[in-house]
Write a protein that holds these residues in place. Structure first.
Motif: not given
Length: 187
Positions: A146-166
């Motif tokens: 559960l902790a690992a899945e949550t961490g990967v979700a944080v990574f994925r959301v952060s990565f998506e936000r980062w590449i789309n951050d103007p």
């Protein structure tokens, strides 16, 4: 460009990205990529197993970096604190130079079902590696995944936000913000 010029792998990555943008992933062959990079197909296969791996090379390094940070987290860290350390360590892998490449790469992946599947496999492997690392830290078997899945979700959301951050916010700040949002969700 001659075959003897340095950084064949980098030239192959750039050639692949340009061709994927021009012709699409399915419309590009290994021979096309090698030709554009000024190398032979044989040289291509010395660096990459196939044309997919041009986009996924480096995944192992990212995973190793995150697993090491998880292992190096303080012994008294909670499972989520250890996972947060791993996700924050991923920022070392990315920088502003990689942001534009990451945007282009994600565009190719999003446009190709086969590549989206490969991306999901990569994320599943990362989850497995983090779960294993948490179990090695003594985290309970029902908590570690559960902790690992949550961490990967944080990574994925952060990565998506980062590449789309103007605004061009550093990825480490985006990750911190996402972790803060997560803690607000569970409060």
């Amino acid at each position: 460009m001659g075959r003897w010029e340095p950084d064949a792998a980098g030239r192959l990555r750039e050639a692949a990205m340009a061709l994927y943008a021009e012709r699409g992933y399915d419309g590009t062959t290994v021979a096309d990529i090698a030709d554009r990079a000024g190398v032979t197909a044989r040289t291509f296969f010395r660096h990459f197993a196939d044309k997919r791996e041009v986009l996924f090379a480096g995944s192992e390094l990212l995973e190793q970096l995150m697993v090491k940070a998880l292992a190096d987290a303080p012994a008294d860290a909670t499972p989520m604190e250890a996972v947060a350390a791993a996700v924050l360590a991923s920022a070392e892998f990315f920088d502003d130079i990689r942001r534009e490449y990451s945007r282009r790469r994600q565009g190719v992946i999003n446009a190709t079902p086969e590549l989206r599947e490969r991306e999901l496999i990569k994320m599943a492997a990362l989850t497995t590696a983090l779960t294993k690392g948490l179990l090695e830290r003594g985290v309970a078997p029902d908590v570690a995944p559960l902790a690992a899945e949550t961490g990967v979700a944080v990574f994925r959301v952060s990565f998506e936000r980062w590449i789309n951050d103007p605004e061009g916010e550093p990825i480490v700040d985006v990750i911190r913000s996402t972790l803060k949002t997560l803690s607000g969700l569970t409060a």
